[in-house]
Write a protein that holds these residues in place. Structure first.
Motif, mmCIF file in Angstrom:
data_model
loop_
_atom_site.group_PDB
_atom_site.id
_atom_site.type_symbol
_atom_site.label_atom_id
_atom_site.label_comp_id
_atom_site.label_asym_id
_atom_site.label_seq_id
_atom_site.Cartn_x
_atom_site.Cartn_y
_atom_site.Cartn_z
ATOM 1 N N HIS B 56 41.227 36.885 40.324
ATOM 2 C CA HIS B 56 42.062 35.705 40.563
ATOM 3 C C HIS B 56 41.143 34.595 41.021
ATOM 4 O O HIS B 56 40.026 34.839 41.463
ATOM 5 C CB HIS B 56 43.102 35.983 41.651
ATOM 6 C CG HIS B 56 42.467 36.289 42.974
ATOM 7 N ND1 HIS B 56 42.466 35.407 44.015
ATOM 8 C CD2 HIS B 56 41.782 37.366 43.390
ATOM 9 C CE1 HIS B 56 41.807 35.941 45.043
ATOM 10 N NE2 HIS B 56 41.375 37.123 44.687
ATOM 11 N N ASP B 57 41.608 33.346 40.873
ATOM 12 C CA ASP B 57 40.810 32.243 41.395
ATOM 13 C C ASP B 57 41.714 31.092 41.784
ATOM 14 O O ASP B 57 42.057 30.932 42.939
ATOM 15 C CB ASP B 57 39.752 31.827 40.366
ATOM 16 C CG ASP B 57 38.753 30.845 40.956
ATOM 17 O OD1 ASP B 57 38.747 30.688 42.191
ATOM 18 O OD2 ASP B 57 37.987 30.235 40.191
ATOM 19 N N CYS B 58 42.169 30.298 40.807
ATOM 20 C CA CYS B 58 42.909 29.082 41.158
ATOM 21 C C CYS B 58 44.297 29.381 41.723
ATOM 22 O O CYS B 58 44.805 28.659 42.554
ATOM 23 C CB CYS B 58 43.043 28.187 39.932
ATOM 24 S SG CYS B 58 44.169 28.856 38.683
ATOM 25 N N ARG B 59 44.912 30.420 41.238
ATOM 26 C CA ARG B 59 46.294 30.786 41.578
ATOM 27 C C ARG B 59 47.281 29.675 41.248
ATOM 28 O O ARG B 59 48.348 29.568 41.846
ATOM 29 C CB ARG B 59 46.412 31.187 43.050
ATOM 30 C CG ARG B 59 45.584 32.427 43.336
ATOM 31 C CD ARG B 59 46.205 33.247 44.429
ATOM 32 N NE ARG B 59 45.458 34.495 44.624
ATOM 33 C CZ ARG B 59 45.892 35.491 45.348
ATOM 34 N NH1 ARG B 59 47.054 35.403 45.961
ATOM 35 N NH2 ARG B 59 45.180 36.587 45.476
ATOM 36 N N GLY B 61 47.545 28.881 37.740
ATOM 37 C CA GLY B 61 47.770 29.016 36.303
ATOM 38 C C GLY B 61 46.877 28.175 35.424
ATOM 39 O O GLY B 61 47.221 27.890 34.277
ATOM 40 N N ILE B 62 45.718 27.748 35.935
ATOM 41 C CA ILE B 62 44.876 26.880 35.106
ATOM 42 C C ILE B 62 43.467 27.403 34.882
ATOM 43 O O ILE B 62 42.728 26.843 34.082
ATOM 44 C CB ILE B 62 44.781 25.451 35.703
ATOM 45 C CG1 ILE B 62 44.305 25.506 37.146
ATOM 46 C CG2 ILE B 62 46.114 24.728 35.582
ATOM 47 C CD1 ILE B 62 43.973 24.128 37.706
ATOM 48 N N CYS B 63 43.069 28.489 35.559
ATOM 49 C CA CYS B 63 41.662 28.890 35.414
ATOM 50 C C CYS B 63 41.481 30.070 34.472
ATOM 51 O O CYS B 63 40.410 30.247 33.894
ATOM 52 C CB CYS B 63 41.054 29.203 36.779
ATOM 53 S SG CYS B 63 41.565 30.788 37.459
ATOM 54 N N GLY B 64 42.485 30.899 34.333
ATOM 55 C CA GLY B 64 42.381 32.036 33.428
ATOM 56 C C GLY B 64 41.711 33.254 34.027
ATOM 57 O O GLY B 64 41.376 34.193 33.304
ATOM 58 N N ALA B 65 41.501 33.253 35.338
ATOM 59 C CA ALA B 65 40.823 34.399 35.950
ATOM 60 C C ALA B 65 41.759 35.594 36.098
ATOM 61 O O ALA B 65 41.341 36.736 35.973
ATOM 62 C CB ALA B 65 40.256 34.016 37.314
ATOM 63 N N CYS B 66 43.035 35.333 36.391
ATOM 64 C CA CYS B 66 43.939 36.442 36.663
ATOM 65 C C CYS B 66 44.437 37.041 35.351
ATOM 66 O O CYS B 66 44.255 36.476 34.290
ATOM 67 C CB CYS B 66 45.130 35.971 37.496
ATOM 68 S SG CYS B 66 46.165 34.768 36.629
ATOM 69 N N ALA B 82 51.142 32.728 33.793
ATOM 70 C CA ALA B 82 50.024 33.601 34.153
ATOM 71 C C ALA B 82 50.445 34.491 35.322
ATOM 72 O O ALA B 82 51.379 34.154 36.057
ATOM 73 C CB ALA B 82 48.813 32.766 34.526
ATOM 74 N N CYS B 84 49.332 34.913 38.184
ATOM 75 C CA CYS B 84 49.342 34.255 39.505
ATOM 76 C C CYS B 84 50.573 33.381 39.693
ATOM 77 O O CYS B 84 50.936 33.038 40.820
ATOM 78 C CB CYS B 84 48.076 33.425 39.683
ATOM 79 S SG CYS B 84 47.875 32.112 38.455
ATOM 80 N N ILE B 160 43.343 28.875 28.483
ATOM 81 C CA ILE B 160 42.564 29.046 29.702
ATOM 82 C C ILE B 160 41.630 30.254 29.604
ATOM 83 O O ILE B 160 40.978 30.632 30.570
ATOM 84 C CB ILE B 160 43.480 29.165 30.944
ATOM 85 C CG1 ILE B 160 44.506 30.279 30.756
ATOM 86 C CG2 ILE B 160 44.172 27.836 31.226
ATOM 87 C CD1 ILE B 160 45.393 30.535 31.974
HETATM 88 S S1 FES Z 1 44.324 32.684 39.030
HETATM 89 FE FE1 FES Z 1 43.786 30.953 37.821
HETATM 90 S S2 FES Z 1 45.148 31.210 36.190
HETATM 91 FE FE2 FES Z 1 45.832 32.758 37.503
#
Ligand code: FES
Lengths: 228, 245
Positions: B56-59, B61-66, B82, B84, B160
């Motif tokens: 996870h990162d941005c939480r 919905g814009i970074c694509g980590a989760c 997403a 998150c 993302i």
């Molecule tokens: S944590 Fe960045 S998109 Fe879900």
């Protein structure tokens, strides 16, 4: 030529080949059905049509020449269609060696799209039977086969209920296969969706329904004694 | 809310892994899915257990980590969302929830729900860029972009890069991601000089890792950004054209 060969090495290229060979085969089955409708015109017209198929291109081509050209082209298309499907399926299996423990739940994939591979197998088996039945006239498939009388072969062939049942199952499989296949082929060839979106689903559905109903109607007309 | 979580636990890439069940009481419907996991992890840590690893990162919905599989669906039951951004109110009291990592040969599992998605970066490295001379920035309006093209490029650029498309695809294909990235640049004037080489290079890397497309459209259904499979048709077109240049 070399660019076509290198194209076939890529998966997208294989899909393009699958699409083009698929279109060719769709064209064939449509023409095949249209020609077979001559059965409704009676024995003489139908047998005349069968004979005409052997005389296309005469005198430039020998008797049956055009038919053989068509057979070779169709066989080539079938082999390419199957080979590309086979090797892409294998590649996709390898892409997820560890399966999901909780099965993927399908979101919007149609039944037709999910049965392409097994549906294709049914169609191959059917085509083999169909050739044994009406072209080669193998006795286990067609005990009363007469190479000189296509009309009688069809009429007697479709008087057998289990044969007609198998034909109907195969036509349903074919319809499903084309419902996804026709639409999907346009996608694989990268046709601009803005130009085709309004008609590609309806066109796929029309072709699928027309083929399934048309071929089924022919077999049932004979079975019920309406023809022959 | 009361829920039962069945979470995939796996120590590392070599470990076999398996589901572990965690009955949960008092889950707030206002929590996000990841916050719900945070609370679980706090309890696990307090009890001296290993917390569940997830990306996870941005939480927002814009970074694509989760991204995890929730009951067999990438990012869970809510379309266009997403992991998150998924809220617990989307579940019912008493639900059983199976949480599994994204699975693909190209995404080896690192730990629990964390997978290595670097093949997506490799696809970008192969051609997901434009080459420009650095120096003073050009005047913004020198290069007019028709509104239609700009809109379409933006629709593609929304991707993302979370990899949900790969995770949901029955073939494990990476088409939607790659298609979005190729189309995004193919629509813009800046992307023209490298248009053909980009398509062929990115597709080549994609095919070395992922399966092939059957046009199931499962990717489109789970994409948190709702990227359309029309872009896959565009990628096919760009690629086929590049082969005949
Ligand atoms: S944590 Fe960045 S998109 Fe879900």
């Amino acid at each position: 030529m070399s660019s076509i060969l290198s194209l076939y090495r890529s998966a997208i290229g294989k899909k393009a080949v699958m699409a083009v060979s698929g279109f060719l085969l769709v064209g064939f089955v449509l023409g095949h059905m249209a020609g077979n409708f001559k059965i409704f015109l009676g024995e003489e017209k139908f047998n005349h049509y069968a004979e005409w198929l052997r005389e296309i291109g005469s005198p430039a081509l020998p008797h049956g020449g055009a038919l053989w050209i068509a057979r070779i082209v169709l066989l080539g298309a079938v082999l390419l269609h199957i080979h590309s499907a086979w090797s892409l399926t294998r590649a996709s299996r390898k892409a997820r060696p560890e399966r999901y423990r909780r099965k993927l739940s399908a979101r919007q994939a149609t039944y037709a799209s999910r049965t392409m591979r097994w549906g294709g197998v049914i169609i191959v088996l059917f085509v083999f039977f169909h050739l044994a039945h009406f072209t080669w006239g193998w006795s286990w498939a067609h005990p009363d086969f007469d190479p000189g009388n296509a009309y009688r072969n069809v009429v007697e062939g479709f008087r057998v209920p289990w044969v007609v049942a198998f034909y109907i199952v195969a036509q349903l499989a074919l319809g499903l296969h084309l419902y996804h296949g026709f639409w999907s082929a346009l996608q694989s060839l990268g046709w601009d969706h803005r130009a085709i979106d309004s008609w590609r689903r309806p066109a796929a559905a029309t072709i699928a329904v027309a083929l399934t109903l048309g071929n089924t109607a022919l077999a049932i007309s004979v079975l019920t004694g309406w023809v022959g | 809310m009361r829920l039962t979580l069945h979470i995939w636990r796996q120590k590392n890439g070599g470990d076999a892994g398996g589901f572990v069940s965690y009955p949960r009481q008092d889950v707030s419907p206002d929590m996000s899915f990841l916050e719900m996991l945070d609370v679980l992890n706090e309890e696990l840590t307090e009890a001296g257990d290993e917390p569940v690893a997830f990306d996870h990162d941005c939480r927002e919905g814009i970074c694509g980590a989760c991204g995890v599989m929730i009951n067999g669906v990438a990012h869970g039951p809510e379309p266009g969302t997403a992991t998150c951004q998924l809220h617990m109110r989307k579940f019912k009291d008493g639900d059983e929830i199976r949480v599994e990592p994204f699975r693909s040969r190209a995404f080896p599992i690192l730990k629990d729900l964390v997978v290595d998605r670097s093949p997506l970066d490799e696809i970008i490295q192969a051609g997901g860029f434009i080459s420009v001379n650095t120096g003073s920035a050009p005047e913004a309006n020198l290069m007019p972009v028709p509104r239609r093209d700009a809109e379409r490029a933006m629709d593609a650029a929304e991707c993302i890069g979370c990899g949900a498309c790969v995770a949901q695809c029955p073939n494990g294909a990476g088409q939607l991601f790659t298609a979005a990235k190729i189309s995004h640049l193919a629509e813009l004037p800046q992307g023209q000089p490298e248009r053909a080489s980009r398509a062929s290079a990115m597709v080549e890397v994609m095919e070395s890792y992922f399966g092939s497309c059957s046009n199931f459209a499962e990717c489109e259904a789970v994409c948190p950004k709702g990227i359309s499979i029309d872009f896959i048709a565009q990628m096919n077109r760009e690629y086929l054209r590049s082969r005949f240049k």
